[in-house]
Design an enzyme around this catalytic site. Structure first.
Site, PDB file in Angstrom:
ATOM      1  N   GLU A 106       9.333   3.994 -12.434  1.00  0.00           N
ATOM      2  CA  GLU A 106       8.532   2.771 -12.447  1.00  0.00           C
ATOM      3  C   GLU A 106       7.279   2.906 -13.295  1.00  0.00           C
ATOM      4  OE1 GLU A 106       7.796   2.744  -8.113  1.00  0.00           O
ATOM      5  OE2 GLU A 106       5.715   2.362  -8.579  1.00  0.00           O
TER       6      GLU A 106
ATOM      7  N   ASP B 136       9.428   7.657  -0.945  1.00  0.00           N
ATOM      8  CA  ASP B 136       8.703   7.392  -2.195  1.00  0.00           C
ATOM      9  C   ASP B 136       7.278   7.926  -2.079  1.00  0.00           C
ATOM     10  OD1 ASP B 136       7.513   6.364  -4.436  1.00  0.00           O
ATOM     11  OD2 ASP B 136       7.971   4.260  -4.018  1.00  0.00           O
TER      12      ASP B 136
ATOM     13  N   LYS C 197       7.383   4.768   2.335  1.00  0.00           N
ATOM     14  CA  LYS C 197       6.390   5.461   1.531  1.00  0.00           C
ATOM     15  C   LYS C 197       6.008   6.759   2.228  1.00  0.00           C
ATOM     16  CE  LYS C 197       6.088   2.256  -1.606  1.00  0.00           C
ATOM     17  NZ  LYS C 197       6.250   2.481  -3.058  1.00  0.00           N
TER      18      LYS C 197
ATOM     19  N   SER D 153       0.841  -1.197   0.000  1.00  0.00           N
ATOM     20  CA  SER D 153       0.000   0.000   0.000  1.00  0.00           C
ATOM     21  C   SER D 153       0.875   1.246   0.000  1.00  0.00           C
ATOM     22  CB  SER D 153      -0.910  -0.001   1.231  1.00  0.00           C
ATOM     23  OG  SER D 153      -0.136  -0.092   2.411  1.00  0.00           O
ATOM     24  N   ASP D 154       0.530   2.198  -0.842  1.00  0.00           N
ATOM     25  CA  ASP D 154       1.248   3.461  -0.854  1.00  0.00           C
ATOM     26  C   ASP D 154       0.255   4.582  -1.067  1.00  0.00           C
ATOM     27  OD1 ASP D 154       0.826   3.845  -3.706  1.00  0.00           O
ATOM     28  OD2 ASP D 154       2.443   2.418  -4.056  1.00  0.00           O
TER      29      ASP D 154
ATOM     30  N   GLU E 205      11.477   9.733  -4.372  1.00  0.00           N
ATOM     31  CA  GLU E 205      11.040   8.981  -5.555  1.00  0.00           C
ATOM     32  C   GLU E 205       9.626   9.374  -5.946  1.00  0.00           C
ATOM     33  OE1 GLU E 205      11.772   4.826  -5.063  1.00  0.00           O
ATOM     34  OE2 GLU E 205      10.136   4.220  -6.391  1.00  0.00           O
TER      35      GLU E 205
ATOM     36  N   HIS F 288      13.337  -0.442 -10.571  1.00  0.00           N
ATOM     37  CA  HIS F 288      12.150  -0.649  -9.746  1.00  0.00           C
ATOM     38  C   HIS F 288      11.899  -2.137  -9.604  1.00  0.00           C
ATOM     39  CE1 HIS F 288       7.623  -1.241  -9.651  1.00  0.00           C
ATOM     40  NE2 HIS F 288       7.884  -0.693  -8.495  1.00  0.00           N
TER      41      HIS F 288
ATOM     42  N   ASP G 275      11.701  -0.010 -15.051  1.00  0.00           N
ATOM     43  CA  ASP G 275      10.899  -1.167 -14.655  1.00  0.00           C
ATOM     44  C   ASP G 275      11.010  -2.170 -15.803  1.00  0.00           C
ATOM     45  OD1 ASP G 275       8.146  -1.891 -12.876  1.00  0.00           O
ATOM     46  OD2 ASP G 275       8.200  -2.698 -14.899  1.00  0.00           O
TER      47      ASP G 275
ATOM     48  N   ASN H  54       5.068   8.140  -4.649  1.00  0.00           N
ATOM     49  CA  ASN H  54       4.140   7.517  -5.604  1.00  0.00           C
ATOM     50  C   ASN H  54       3.252   8.526  -6.328  1.00  0.00           C
ATOM     51  OD1 ASN H  54       4.739   5.104  -3.546  1.00  0.00           O
ATOM     52  ND2 ASN H  54       4.212   4.293  -5.570  1.00  0.00           N
TER      53      ASN H  54
END
Lengths: 433, 433
Positions: free
Chosen positions: A303, A245, A217, A23-24, A271, A353, A326, A247
Site C-alpha cells: 500500500e 497488519d 491491526k 487508526s493503526d 502485512e 489495498h 494501491d 503498518n
C-alpha cells in the site's frame, strides 16, 4: 474528439479521526481525498483522486496543479494513442521528477490525474473500467505500460504472452464473477483505536454477515496484539482467515520476534511487517515467517510501495507472497498494469489495498481485470473491504456475503457526489467550519 | 534558552535552465531552494534549505509550512535534549507520514527544517557545524540517530564504538584538513547541455586549476557519451580521475551494456546507473562492472536515495562502492549521521552529493565531520564541487587547487544573502518579473 479543457482540484477531508476509524500503529488521521475533475468539451467529466490522511492533503492538491499542464489541452484519442508516453510526461517531468522521483506527493498526484484520464476514457467508452481494460487488445495493453526500469524483470514480449494467455477462458471467468461476485476480506473489525469489546462485537457481526476473512491491526503493545488476536480467533473459529497488519512499525528483528508470538493464532498473512522501502528486510522476514509457520503465513505489502521498481524488487527477492497494489499510491492505472503483470510473471497473487476514501471503489476494477485477463486464478485473490465513506460516491461498491459485486456503471467508480464535495471541502465546507 | 517563534519560508529560484548549467540525462531545470528561516527570541536566525529543480518548489515550501508546528514554540535546549524524538515527530507525523513515508516532498521539507535547527544550534554554540558535531560526546551523537528500521544493520552500541574509535587521532586529522583542505572533484566540466568544445575547454581549465578528479554526465546518446569521454580523457591525461554520472536514465541491462563501452576510458565510478530505488539492480550492475573493470570502477549512488532504509540496503546488498549522501534529500543532519555510521560499519567511503543550490556549502561540513570522527580515512573520500551560485551565500565554500578549505564561520554555512532572496524570490522577485 474529446479534449480536456480544465483540471479542477478539490481538497476533501472527512473527520474520521474523531471516532478512531482507520487508526493503526502508524497512521491516525482524517481520511481525505485530493479529488480531481477533468472538464472536457464533451459530455463527460473524468474523476480521479488520491487518498491522503488529512493534514497535507493541500500538498497533493498543489502537486496536481503543478502537473496539470501535461493534461490540459490534450485529447482523449491522443492520450489513448500514446498512453505510456503520456504517463512518462508526468513521471519524468524534467523539473518535477526531482521531488520524487516517482514517489511521495508527486507520485500520489500523478495517480490522481492518470486515474481521472482512465475514468474519462471508460465513461466515453460507456464501459466500467475493468471491462474497458479486459476488452483491449494485447498490443493496446502492452502500450500502456512504461517498461523503463523494469525491463530486467519483465519485457514487453513477456507481458504480451501473459495477456494473450489471459484471453483463454475469459468469458467463463467473467460469468463466474457476474454470478458469485469477487472474494473479499474486511478490515473493519480490528483498528487499534477500538476497545476489546468493540473488536469482539465487530468480529462476530462480520462473521454473521458472511465474511470468512478479516484483518486486524497489530504493532501496538505486543500483549495487546496477542489478546486482540485471541478474541478475534475465538469469534471467527479456526477456519476463517485472520490477517494481521503492522503498518510498518516493527524493525526487522522485532517483526520476526512478534510473529513468533502471533503465529499461534494462525495468521494467513502478516502485512507491512517493516518499513515499506525495505525489500531486503521483507525478504528476511519472509524466510523467518516461512520457518515459523511451515509456509502457512505469507508476507504481504504494497500500500505504500512507491512504484513498479519497488514491486519488481519485492518479487525478485522473493520477499512477498501477496502483493497489495494501491490504485492511487503509484502513477495510476498504467503503473498498476505494470505491477499486475510483474506479479503474474513471478506467480504472486495480487490482493489490492483498499479502504481510505474510495479505494474500494477503484480496486474492485483492478482486481477483476487482473483475474479476467492477467492472473486468471482466484486462489489467494481477495480485495480488501472497509465499510467507510462509500455513501459519498455515485457508484459505490456493493458487497454480498463477503464478496464484491461486479460494477456495471461506465467509468472507474471514482465520481463523488457534489454534495459530499461541498460538505467536506477543507477548510471551508460546513463539516470543517 | 532560545525559543523558535516563527518559521519563514522563501521560494527562491535561479534561472539556470537558460544556460544549460546543471543539465543531465534526466533533469533540466532552474536550480531552486526552499529556504527556511527560524526566527527566535534570541540573537540568531536558523537557516536551512532544500534544493529543488524549479517548478514544484512551491510544494516543498508548502510542506515546510505543514510541518512547521513541530518546530515553532520549541526551545533549542529541548530539541538538543531529545534530538531523535524531535526528528521522529516530523518523519512519523501520524497524518503527514502517509505522503512519504520518509521520501519525496515531505522528506525534502523535513531536511530543510532539521538543517535549520542545526544551523541555529551551531550559531548559538559559536562553532561551524562540523566542529559542533566533532566535539560532541559519543552519547550525544548516538542520541541524534533514529535507529528505527536500521537496527538490523547498525545498533546504538555499534554506532557508539565507531564514534569512540573516531576520537583517536582526531586532532591530527583536523590539523591536516586545516592545512591542506579536503579533497574534492568538479562536476562543472561535462553537463549534457554543453557542446564538445565547451567540454574540452572546461576540462583543460579545470586541470590547469589543479583539479585531478572530474565528473561528466552520461546517459544521453551512447556515441555522444563515448566521444565526450574521449575528449575529457585526452585533456586530463591517464592519471586524473574521471567519474561518470548517468542520473538513473538506464535500465539495468542497458547500464551494463553502456559500461562495457565506457570502461575504455577508465572511469573511477559510475554514478546513478539506474533508478534510485533499485537496490537489487545496483547490486547486479556492481557485479558486472567489477567484472568489466577488474574492480577498478565503483558503483556510486545516493543523491536521490530517500532515506536511511535505502542506504542500509545498498550497503547490505554490496551494491555500492561509494555512498553519496545528500544533505537535504534525507531528513537533515540527524539522518545524515545515521548514514555516515552505516557507511563506516560497512566500510564504504562517503562522497557527498553537492552542486545544486548551496549543497556544497552544506556537505563540506558533513564530509569533514565524517573524516574527523566517523570514517577517519581520506582514501576514496571526496566532496563534489560545482561552481554555481555560491555568490548567494554569506559564508560560501572556498576551494584551493581542487580542495575545500575548512569552513570557520559559526553555523551550517546555509545563510543566503537577503538581497539574493529578494532578487530571486519566485514569482515576484525582479529576476522573475
Amino acid at each position: 474528439m474529446t479534449r480536456i479543457v480544465e483540471v479542477e482540484v478539490h481538497d476533501v477531508r472527512f473527520p474520521t479521526s474523531r471516532t478512531g476509524d482507520g487508526s493503526d500503529a502508524i497512521n491516525r488521521g482524517d481520511y481525505s481525498a485530493t479529488y480531481v475533475e477533468l472538464r472536457t468539451d464533451g459530455p463527460h467529466v473524468g474523476a480521479g483522486f488520491t487518498f491522503t490522511n488529512g493534514r497535507g492533503n493541500e500538498l497533493t492538491c498543489a502537486a496536481v496543479r503543478a502537473l496539470s499542464h501535461h493534461v490540459v489541452g490534450r485529447t482523449l484519442s491522443e492520450l489513448a494513442a500514446g498512453p505510456a508516453a503520456f504517463v512518462r510526461s508526468l513521471t519524468a517531468d524534467p523539473q518535477l521528477r526531482w521531488l520524487g522521483p516517482e514517489k511521495g506527493v508527486i507520485q500520489l498526484a500523478t495517480g490522481a490525474l492518470v486515474n481521472a484520464v482512465w475514468d474519462l476514457r471508460a465513461k466515453s467508452a460507456g464501459a466500467p473500467l475493468w471491462q474497458l481494460l479486459a476488452e483491449m487488445s494485447t498490443e493496446e495493453l502492452v502500450a500502456c505500460v512504461d517498461f523503463h526500469h523494469i525491463s530486467d524483470a519483465l519485457t514487453p514480449a513477456e507481458a504480451a504472452a501473459i495477456l494473450d494467455k489471459g484471453r483463454v477462458g475469459l468469458t467463463e471467468r467473467l460469468a463466474e464473477v457476474a454470478r458469485d461476485g469477487f472474494p473479499s476480506y474486511t478490515t473493519s473489525v480490528g483498528w487499534l483505536g477500538y476497545p476489546d469489546d468493540k473488536v469482539r462485537a465487530l468480529a462476530r457481526a462480520a462473521y454473521d454477515e458472511g465474511w470468512r476473512a478479516m484483518k486486524m491491526k497489530v504493532g501496538g503493545d505486543l500483549e495487546d496484539d496477542v489478546r486482540r488476536a485471541a478474541i478475534i480467533r475465538e469469534e471467527i473459529g479456526p477456519d476463517a482467515l485472520l490477517m494481521m497488519d503492522a503498518n510498518q512499525v516493527w524493525d526487522v528483528d522485532e517483526a520476526i520476534a512478534a510473529m513468533a508470538r502471533l503465529a499461534t493464532f494462525g495468521p494467513y498473512w502478516i502485512e507491512e511487517p517493516t518499513h515499506a522501502d525495505d525489500v531486503l528486510g521483507h525478504a528476511r522476514i519472509r524466510r523467518a515467517v516461512d520457518e515459523l509457520t511451515g509456509g502457512a503465513c505469507r508476507v504481504a505489502t504494497g500500500e505504500v510501495a512507491a512504484n513498479r521498481v519497488i514491486f519488481k524488487q519485492l518479487l525478485q527477492a522473493q520477499a512477498i507472497g501477496v502483493m497489495q497494489v494501491d490504485a492511487c499510491r503509484v502513477a495510476g492505472v498504467n503503473e498498476v498494469l505494470a505491477e499486475l503483470l510483474l506479479a503474474a510473471k513471478f506467480g504472486v497473487p495480487v490482493c489490492p489495498h483498499a479502504g481510505g476514501v474510495g479505494l474500494c471503489e477503484l480496486v474492485q476494477h483492478v482486481a477483476i481485470f487482473d483475474y479476467l485477463r492477467v492472473g486468471t486464478a482466484l486462489e489467494g485473490r481477495m480485495v480488501e473491504y472497509v465499510d467507510h465513506l462509500h455513501e459519498h460516491f455515485e457508484d459505490p461498491v456493493r458487497t454480498r456475503e463477503g464478496r464484491y459485486l461486479l460494477p456495471d456503471q461506465p467509468g472507474y467508480s471514482a465520481t463523488m457526489h457534489p454534495a459530499s464535495i461541498a460538505e467536506f471541502s477543507f477548510p471551508d465546507g460546513p463539516a470543517w467550519r
